[in-house]
Design an enzyme around this catalytic site. Structure first.
Site, PDB file in Angstrom:
ATOM      1  N   LEU A  73       0.599  -1.080  -0.476  1.00 58.52           N
ATOM      2  CA  LEU A  73       0.162   0.364  -0.309  1.00 58.52           C
ATOM      3  C   LEU A  73       0.878   1.181  -0.054  1.00 58.52           C
ATOM      4  O   LEU A  73       0.460   2.550   0.760  1.00 58.52           O
ATOM      5  CB  LEU A  73      -0.943  -0.125   1.404  1.00 58.52           C
ATOM      6  CG  LEU A  73      -2.563  -0.482   0.868  1.00 58.52           C
ATOM      7  CD1 LEU A  73      -3.555  -0.739   2.764  1.00 58.52           C
ATOM      8  CD2 LEU A  73      -2.828  -0.473   0.093  1.00 58.52           C
ATOM      9  N   CYS A 120       7.535  -7.773 -14.725  1.00 58.17           N
ATOM     10  CA  CYS A 120       6.682  -9.194 -14.922  1.00 58.17           C
ATOM     11  C   CYS A 120       4.873  -7.881 -14.380  1.00 58.17           C
ATOM     12  O   CYS A 120       4.068  -7.919 -14.705  1.00 58.17           O
ATOM     13  CB  CYS A 120       6.343  -9.817 -13.004  1.00 58.17           C
ATOM     14  SG  CYS A 120       7.976 -10.180 -13.260  1.00 58.17           S
ATOM     15  N   LYS A 138       3.545  -6.501 -17.937  1.00 62.31           N
ATOM     16  CA  LYS A 138       3.314  -7.177 -18.935  1.00 62.31           C
ATOM     17  C   LYS A 138       2.122  -8.338 -18.343  1.00 62.31           C
ATOM     18  O   LYS A 138       1.100  -8.504 -19.192  1.00 62.31           O
ATOM     19  CB  LYS A 138       4.332  -7.664 -19.730  1.00 62.31           C
ATOM     20  CG  LYS A 138       5.265  -8.737 -19.015  1.00 62.31           C
ATOM     21  CD  LYS A 138       5.065  -9.828 -19.402  1.00 62.31           C
ATOM     22  CE  LYS A 138       6.123 -11.010 -18.088  1.00 62.31           C
ATOM     23  NZ  LYS A 138       5.692 -12.256 -18.125  1.00 62.31           N
TER      24      LYS A 138
HETATM   25  C1  UGA Z   1       6.542  -9.191  -8.819  1.00 65.81           C
HETATM   26  C2  UGA Z   1       5.220  -9.977  -7.733  1.00 65.81           C
HETATM   27  O1  UGA Z   1       5.768  -9.439  -5.935  1.00 65.81           O
HETATM   28  C3  UGA Z   1       6.257 -11.557  -7.142  1.00 65.81           C
HETATM   29  O2  UGA Z   1       5.652 -12.528  -6.483  1.00 65.81           O
HETATM   30  C4  UGA Z   1       6.547 -12.105  -8.545  1.00 65.81           C
HETATM   31  O3  UGA Z   1       6.762 -13.888  -8.227  1.00 65.81           O
HETATM   32  C5  UGA Z   1       7.281 -11.512  -9.706  1.00 65.81           C
HETATM   33  O4  UGA Z   1       6.594 -10.006  -9.529  1.00 65.81           O
HETATM   34  C6  UGA Z   1       6.686 -12.262 -11.123  1.00 65.81           C
HETATM   35  O5  UGA Z   1       6.253 -12.090 -11.915  1.00 65.81           O
HETATM   36  O6  UGA Z   1       8.106 -12.857 -11.054  1.00 65.81           O
HETATM   37  P1  UGA Z   1       9.014  -7.694  -8.143  1.00 65.81           P
HETATM   38  O7  UGA Z   1       7.920  -7.498 -10.285  1.00 65.81           O
HETATM   39  O8  UGA Z   1      10.054  -8.131  -8.000  1.00 65.81           O
HETATM   40  O9  UGA Z   1       7.405  -9.258  -8.034  1.00 65.81           O
HETATM   41  O10 UGA Z   1       8.109  -6.581  -7.803  1.00 65.81           O
HETATM   42  P2  UGA Z   1       7.658  -6.552  -6.983  1.00 65.81           P
HETATM   43  O11 UGA Z   1       7.880  -6.245  -5.203  1.00 65.81           O
HETATM   44  O12 UGA Z   1       6.154  -6.696  -6.186  1.00 65.81           O
HETATM   45  O13 UGA Z   1       7.275  -4.667  -6.915  1.00 65.81           O
HETATM   46  C7  UGA Z   1       6.682  -4.189  -8.184  1.00 65.81           C
HETATM   47  C8  UGA Z   1       6.733  -2.850  -8.871  1.00 65.81           C
HETATM   48  O14 UGA Z   1       5.425  -2.183  -7.564  1.00 65.81           O
HETATM   49  C9  UGA Z   1       7.757  -2.076  -8.006  1.00 65.81           C
HETATM   50  O15 UGA Z   1       8.211  -1.033  -8.833  1.00 65.81           O
HETATM   51  C10 UGA Z   1       7.340  -1.548  -7.398  1.00 65.81           C
HETATM   52  O16 UGA Z   1       8.410   0.069  -6.337  1.00 65.81           O
HETATM   53  C11 UGA Z   1       5.979  -1.342  -6.976  1.00 65.81           C
HETATM   54  N1  UGA Z   1       5.559  -1.032  -5.768  1.00 65.81           N
HETATM   55  C12 UGA Z   1       5.172  -2.188  -5.076  1.00 65.81           C
HETATM   56  C13 UGA Z   1       4.995   0.304  -5.512  1.00 65.81           C
HETATM   57  O17 UGA Z   1       4.954   0.868  -5.969  1.00 65.81           O
HETATM   58  N2  UGA Z   1       4.441  -0.345  -4.298  1.00 65.81           N
HETATM   59  C14 UGA Z   1       4.162  -1.202  -3.179  1.00 65.81           C
HETATM   60  O18 UGA Z   1       3.492  -1.287  -2.043  1.00 65.81           O
HETATM   61  C15 UGA Z   1       4.618  -1.988  -3.575  1.00 65.81           C
END
Ligand code: UGA
Length: 437
Positions: A250, A260, A263
């Site tokens: 959040l 990931c 896309k």
């Molecule tokens: C995401 C999923 O979290 C994994 O569970 C999944 O396995 C992976 O994709 C995948 O499909 O391979 P990831 O892309 O490494 O993992 O990154 P996240 O930690 O999910 O963050 C994604 C994006 O959301 C980042 O740009 C981050 O800055 C943003 N984010 C995250 C926010 O803007 N706010 C948040 O509260 C959390």
């Protein structure tokens, strides 16, 4: 037990190293000879905490090898498919060319003893189609999605929240084989769920769709908060205390990027449309739009502050799509740089790890080697990725280098009171501005 992993990107390289660390004789296969060469030396082709040690351990112990020859997967008890499924050019759908090519190249090397375990994120219906391709060889196929996060990939692979096996009805042999592979993880009480192919495929994409929706939900609240002068970070803390909602994912700000979430939600929506049920996932278009609007908002805020101080130099801190990664695929921070450069602004950027990757993706961008070089004479500092290094900055020291003292915090990560006390105006996303004290 012998393991092969086809595809040695983020997913495959980590999975291969993890399998070897569990004591299995493991071979990683990739078509990219340069990548294979690096992996053979125990060097990951990307930044991932903990991976260099794991890779080197396997390579030095002789349990982990890398090759460009798919024939070396012959004789493996389990062949994991970990190739990429990027967004298809000119479409929202996933490009399955690498998955199909991997299976086709494996066919001559499969026997009734082989189990193919798909890890790549695929549109629902893919496993059933691949199982038909594999059937004449007598090999079995399971879908075993991966939920690892970049930056925590090793930990997520070796200590996952759950293991999901999608198998054909009654295929107890494949379940038993996967249980053997993951025996040490299961022994720690990790949940393991067995289901059909379609459900396993949906688990993966719906988990990512849910996470993306959660982020866009809070960013939609940020849009409203900006209109009425409310503070989205306090709002997130308050609603997050309800255990049914939860505070994680959040964090309002620049939104999600990476290889990931963006896309996957597009491919999920495209697949629903192909299946004649586009309306079921129509909200994911909105999730995508809210997410992309944040990048424009950030660029607009930077422009506004530049105009206020009569300058045009931006010091951008952070280029990776998130901290502890050098991945700039669909990076919100890099997109903000693009928008600002298109508007004729002079952007100087720094990222602790993404200098090379960002340079390849945006060759026109001036990327420097330190925070100091990025912010020197900057009229506005913009924070695009919440690296710990940036949270720890001393605003007094930074203020002595900049032109004006204005920071636009695209991740709501800085201690606004500290920066204000050092004479900075602090502009966040979805929260009231804090004037210089
Ligand atoms: C995401 C999923 O979290 C994994 O569970 C999944 O396995 C992976 O994709 C995948 O499909 O391979 P990831 O892309 O490494 O993992 O990154 P996240 O930690 O999910 O963050 C994604 C994006 O959301 C980042 O740009 C981050 O800055 C943003 N984010 C995250 C926010 O803007 N706010 C948040 O509260 C959390």
């Amino acid at each position: 037990m012998k393991i092969a992993v086809i595809g040695c990107g983020y997913l495959g390289a980590v999975h291969a190293a993890a399998m070897a660390s569990l004591g299995y004789e493991t071979v990683g296969v990739d078509v990219d000879a340069a990548k294979v060469e690096r992996l053979r030396r125990g060097e990951p082709p990307f930044y991932e905490p903990g991976l260099p040690e794991l890779l080197k351990g396997g390579v030095d112990a002789g349990t982990l090898r890398f090759t460009t020859e798919v024939a070396e997967a012959a004789g493996a008890d389990v062949v994991f498919i970990a190739v990429g499924t990027p967004q298809l050019a000119g479409s929202d759908a996933a490009d399955l060319a690498y998955v199909d090519a991997a299976i086709a190249s494996l066919l001559p090397h499969l026997t009734e003893r082989s189990l193919i375990a798909g890890k790549s994120t695929v549109p629902v219906g893919t496993a059933r189609r691949l199982a038909e391709m594999v059937a004449p060889t007598g090999a079995s196929l399971a879908w075993n999605p991966e939920f690892l996060r970049e930056g925590f990939a090793v930990q997520d692979t070796l200590a996952p929240d759950r293991l999901v096996y999608g198998v054909q009805r009654g295929d107890d042999a494949s379940v038993a084989t996967l249980d053997t592979v993951y025996a040490s993880i299961l022994a720690r009480g990790t949940e393991r769920l067995v289901m059909d192919y379609a459900t396993a495929e949906l688990v993966k994409v719906s988990a990512n769709a849910f996470l993306a929706t959660k982020i866009s939900f809070i960013n939609a609240m940020a849009e409203l908060a900006e209109t009425v002068g409310a503070d989205v970070t306090q709002l997130a803390d308050a609603i997050g205390l309800d255990a049914r909602i939860g505070r994680r994912f959040l964090n309002a700000g620049l939104g999600f990027g990476g290889g990931c979430l963006p896309k996957d939600i597009r491919a999920f929506q495209a697949r629903a449309e192909e299946l004649g049920h586009g309306e079921a996932l129509g909200f994911l278009r909105e999730v995508d739009q809210i997410n992309l609007r944040r990048r424009d908002r950030m660029a607009w805020l930077v422009e506004r502050e530049l105009a206020a101080v009569g300058g045009d130099r931006v010091g951008m801190l952070g280029l990776a799509f998130k901290p502890d990664s050098d991945d700039v695929r669909d990076s919100p921070a890099l997109d903000v740089c693009r928008i600002l450069e298109r508007g004729g602004r002079r952007v100087t950027a720094y990222d602790p790890q993404a200098r090379e990757t960002a340079g390849r993706s945006m060759p026109t961008l001036d990327i420097v080697g330190s925070v100091e070089d990025a912010v020197r004479h900057a009229d506005v500092i913009a924070l695009g990725t919440e690296w710990q290094e940036f949270r720890d900055l001393d605003p007094e020291r930074i203020g002595a280098l900049t032109g004006a003292r204005v920071v636009v915090d695209g991740r709501n990560a800085l201690d606004a009171q500290r920066w204000s006390a050092a004479g900075f105006k602090v502009v966040g996303l979805g929260r009231p501005e804090v004037e210089a004290a």
